[in-house]
Design an enzyme around this catalytic site. Structure first.
Site, PDB file in Angstrom:
ATOM      1  N   GLU A   1       1.143  -1.089  -0.167  1.00  0.00           N
ATOM      2  CA  GLU A   1       0.359   0.090  -0.609  1.00  0.00           C
ATOM      3  C   GLU A   1       1.359   1.103  -0.100  1.00  0.00           C
ATOM      4  OE1 GLU A   1      -2.521   0.574   3.996  1.00  0.00           O
ATOM      5  OE2 GLU A   1      -3.717   1.990   2.631  1.00  0.00           O
TER       6      GLU A   1
ATOM      7  N   ARG B   1       5.830 -13.507  10.083  1.00  0.00           N
ATOM      8  CA  ARG B   1       5.843 -11.741   9.624  1.00  0.00           C
ATOM      9  C   ARG B   1       7.442 -12.655   9.870  1.00  0.00           C
ATOM     10  NH1 ARG B   1       4.099  -6.561   9.666  1.00  0.00           N
ATOM     11  NH2 ARG B   1       1.875  -7.299   8.484  1.00  0.00           N
TER      12      ARG B   1
ATOM     13  N   LYS C   1       5.473   0.551  10.566  1.00  0.00           N
ATOM     14  CA  LYS C   1       4.871   2.211  10.302  1.00  0.00           C
ATOM     15  C   LYS C   1       4.812   3.130  10.137  1.00  0.00           C
ATOM     16  CE  LYS C   1       3.818   0.661   5.330  1.00  0.00           C
ATOM     17  NZ  LYS C   1       2.553  -0.042   4.450  1.00  0.00           N
TER      18      LYS C   1
HETATM   19  P1  ATP Z   1       3.498  -2.031   8.217  1.00  0.00           P
HETATM   20  O1  ATP Z   1       2.898  -3.318   9.331  1.00  0.00           O
HETATM   21  O2  ATP Z   1       4.289  -2.387   8.441  1.00  0.00           O
HETATM   22  O3  ATP Z   1       2.048  -1.276   7.659  1.00  0.00           O
HETATM   23  P2  ATP Z   1       2.068  -3.880   6.080  1.00  0.00           P
HETATM   24  O4  ATP Z   1       1.486  -5.345   6.267  1.00  0.00           O
HETATM   25  O5  ATP Z   1       0.977  -2.462   6.690  1.00  0.00           O
HETATM   26  O6  ATP Z   1       3.162  -3.004   6.980  1.00  0.00           O
HETATM   27  P3  ATP Z   1       1.803  -3.168   3.087  1.00  0.00           P
HETATM   28  O7  ATP Z   1       2.117  -2.180   2.368  1.00  0.00           O
HETATM   29  O8  ATP Z   1       0.244  -3.668   2.981  1.00  0.00           O
HETATM   30  O9  ATP Z   1       2.317  -3.044   4.290  1.00  0.00           O
HETATM   31  O10 ATP Z   1       2.677  -4.562   2.803  1.00  0.00           O
HETATM   32  C1  ATP Z   1       3.090  -5.370   1.650  1.00  0.00           C
HETATM   33  C2  ATP Z   1       3.153  -6.998   1.793  1.00  0.00           C
HETATM   34  O11 ATP Z   1       4.570  -6.671   2.738  1.00  0.00           O
HETATM   35  C3  ATP Z   1       2.210  -7.201   2.896  1.00  0.00           C
HETATM   36  O12 ATP Z   1       2.468  -8.199   1.800  1.00  0.00           O
HETATM   37  C4  ATP Z   1       2.833  -8.098   4.371  1.00  0.00           C
HETATM   38  O13 ATP Z   1       1.972  -8.708   4.376  1.00  0.00           O
HETATM   39  C5  ATP Z   1       3.962  -7.605   3.922  1.00  0.00           C
HETATM   40  N1  ATP Z   1       5.245  -7.405   4.736  1.00  0.00           N
HETATM   41  C6  ATP Z   1       5.348  -6.309   5.564  1.00  0.00           C
HETATM   42  N2  ATP Z   1       5.656  -6.330   6.942  1.00  0.00           N
HETATM   43  C7  ATP Z   1       6.443  -7.655   7.186  1.00  0.00           C
HETATM   44  C8  ATP Z   1       6.666  -8.035   8.083  1.00  0.00           C
HETATM   45  N3  ATP Z   1       7.585  -8.307   8.709  1.00  0.00           N
HETATM   46  N4  ATP Z   1       7.124 -10.083   7.307  1.00  0.00           N
HETATM   47  C9  ATP Z   1       7.312 -10.046   6.638  1.00  0.00           C
HETATM   48  N5  ATP Z   1       6.225  -9.274   5.076  1.00  0.00           N
HETATM   49  C10 ATP Z   1       5.203  -8.181   5.555  1.00  0.00           C
HETATM   50 MG    MG Z   2      -1.183  -3.257   5.495  1.00  0.00          MG
END
Ligand code: ATP
Ligand code: MG
Length: 595
Positions: free
Chosen positions: A62, A297, A307
């Protein structure tokens, strides 16, 4: 997990996703699938040729912030699986939420994924997609669901909806609007789309089961009314799809085979399948449908990856920006000096499992050392400089101004990289802690009466020191021993226990050297609900005025060296200038943190 420096790459951890893909390929689950050449509905793909990609995966960020090391895990996994099985990985911006997303983040994400070494251009086709370009289809699918009696417009207040959803122990209750006819619902949905209703006054919901044990199946919301300008579609829409509705459709339009996501989406999988099965039955989406698979994760010790919290660190001035070299963002890690190969090695080595994992930070540093040990040229640098005067220099060489040319291999195992050249004179810079007026037991470097070798130079004997009024040592005094020049016959006749690094005062290049270290003093900064602010490492950044070998004059940006005895360093991609060098310490030569 303590890191063993003799085995710097982490062991290849098991990866259950590989097993799933291999079984699918063997069973021919995805064979004979057509691809329309671009994302599209069932008819579009039916008219296409057989898909040249054996599998399709996607990385779906996103665009609401900068990518961090957790995203790197997901990038390496999705692009890596596609690479190893003859597939294609799409880069898809999940830009369905108009309120939080910005072009700045889109650009930064593209740059970061490229920097990590991945490419979404395959055979002349760019597989870079935007979920917002599917808004038309998503709306069409919503009308189809309404007409099939599978969705309805709910006008309950948000509180009433929340209350009627029930909870883990209590089934939900049906909304009074649930039994409207498809025609009534269609009219309402069109009114929603046409802007006839206020923000938040009604939503479109799936009609599934208000008593389902899975709360995600209790008539989840599909669309909401929100008058917000979207970065790509402007004011064209005043209704926007919910993530849980949009994401499966995005996957299906792109003909993703394996939709890999993190564990928190496990409870959403039944809805993912419900939605796609119905849209395929309605003839809108092509079969076979994508399958969702969840993995744990990646968390790194001494690092936080949310984030929201990274934004706080920037906003509160704990760090100096998103690309601060202490930040676990890919921009921060890049500026710090981590190589794409080291990040990929860490991500690949951590495998994929069904539980969230904590990886010790030293694993990343081990991967960096393994990558740079073989390639980074060596150099001498003095980070905390103290002058050394060789008092008998003129007696030995005829003049105090004499410069003795020295050389050393650029890399000890790679002769093809050639030699580095620098000069040895009467005045040098040495490390302040290589001198002790009163040495501790076992100290073998400079102290009055002791002899050490100046690396690549000769043997000197310390004769004393000078101090200022506060008693701080301002200069070390020494005399050179004849016939001890490195590389000449008999140079080793005088045995010494210590060798120190140095640079010549006449030819060294003054440089700012920034010694970065972990941002937190605790491996799990937020363990037990602790506020991470209470465990910020006060020594995470130290700026020193040092000196480096003359060969580093005019160094370009993002060039890396091993500074002998000190560790790996990179020229800072923001602050470094050829005439005002700034080196960042990436990491030390050995792990100083594991017990
Ligand atoms: P945050 O929690 O930091 O806001 P998010 O998951 O909301 O991260 P996205 O932009 O939605 O951020 O993530 C893009 C992809 O990265 C998603 O498929 C998410 O599952 C993956 N992702 C994010 N953080 C991790 C992590 N710590 N380990 C593995 N995959 C991750
Ligand atoms: Mg997310």
């Amino acid at each position: 997990m303590a890191h063993d420096p003799s085995a710097p790459t982490p062991p290849q951890a098991s990866n259950f996703l590989r097993g799933i893909i291999e079984r699918d390929l063997e069973a021919g689950t995805w064979a004979g699938r057509n691809f329309g050449g671009s994302p599209g509905d069932a008819a579009h793909h039916a008219a296409g040729a057989s898909d040249p990609a054996r599998i399709r995966t996607r990385f779906p960020p996103e665009p609401n912030g900068y990518l961090h090391v957790g995203h790197a895990k997901s990038i390496c996994l999705n692009f890596g699986l596609a690479q190893s099985y003859g597939g294609i990985c799409h880069l898809r911006f999940d830009d369905t939420n108009p309120e939080k997303e910005e072009q700045e983040y889109v650009d930064a994400i593209i740059e970061a994924v490229r920097w990590l070494g991945f490419d979404w251009n395959v055979g002349g086709t760019s597989h870079l997609y935007y979920a917002s370009s599917y808004f038309d289809f998503m709306y069409r699918a919503a009308e189809a669901l309404v007409q099939a009696g599978l969705a309805y417009v709910d006008e309950q207040s948000a509180e009433a909806m929340r209350a009627s959803r029930g909870d883990f122990n209590t089934p939900g209750t049906d909304s009074p609007y649930r039994s409207r006819t498809p025609a009534e619902n269609l009219q309402r949905l069109r009114e929603m789309r046409d802007g006839l209703h206020a923000d938040g006054s009604m939503v479109l919901r799936a009609r599934i089961d208000m008593a389902s044990p899975n709360i995600n199946l209790r008539d989840p919301t599909l669309y909401r009314i929100k008058r917000a300008t979207h970065q790509a579609t402007g004011d064209r829409w005043c209704i926007y799809p919910m993530y849980t509705y949009a994401h499966p459709i995005e996957d299906a339009l792109e003909r993703i085979t394996h939709s890999i996501c993190t564990l928190e989406f496990e409870d959403q999988r039944p809805f993912y399948d419900w939605l796609l099965e119905h849209l395929a039955d309605l003839g809108l989406l092509a079969r076979p449908l994508p399958r969702q698979h969840e993995f744990g994760r990646l968390n790194l010790s001494y690092v936080i990856t949310s984030k929201r919290k990274l934004r706080e660190l920037v906003a509160e001035g704990v760090v100096e920006g998103w690309d601060d070299p202490r930040m676990p963002t890919l921009f921060g890690m890049r500026r710090r000096g981590y190589t794409p190969a080291s990040i990929r090695a860490m991500a690949d080595g951590s495998g994929a499992s069904k539980t969230n994992i904590w990886l010790d930070y030293s694993v990343l540093d081990g991967c960096l050392r393994a990558d740079l040990e073989a390639q980074a040229p060596r150099a001498m640098a003095v980070l905390d400089p103290l002058p050394l005067l060789i008092g008998n220099w003129g007696d030995l060489y005829g003049s105090d101004a004499h410069i003795e040319p020295c050389q050393a291999p650029a890399h000890p195992q790679r002769p093809e990289l050639g030699q580095r050249h620098f000069g040895l004179g009467a005045q040098l810079w040495i490390e302040r802690d290589d001198f002790a007026e009163a040495p501790a037991k076992g100290f073998h470097r400079l102290y009055p009466g002791n002899k050490v070798r100046l690396k690549y130079g000769l043997v000197v004997e310390c004769t004393g020191c000078e101090k200022d009024a506060q008693g701080r040592v301002t200069r070390v005094l020494a005399r050179a021993l004849p016939d001890t020049r490195s590389g000449t016959p008999g140079a080793d006749a005088i045995k010494v226990k210590g060798t120190i690094t140095w640079v010549g005062a006449h030819d060294a290049v003054a440089a700012t050297v920034v010694l970065y270290d972990r941002l937190f003093t605790e491996a799990q900064p937020e363990a037990g609900g602790r506020d991470y602010r209470s465990v910020i490492n006060p020594n995470s950044k130290r700026v020193t005025a040092g000196y480096v070998e003359p060969g580093l004059a005019g160094a370009g940006t993002e060039q890396r060296w091993q500074f002998e005895r000190h560790g790996y360093f990179v020229t800072d991609r923001v602050l470094h200038r050829g005439d005002q060098p700034v080196f960042n310490r990436i990491t030390t030569l050995r792990d100083g943190w594991s017990a």
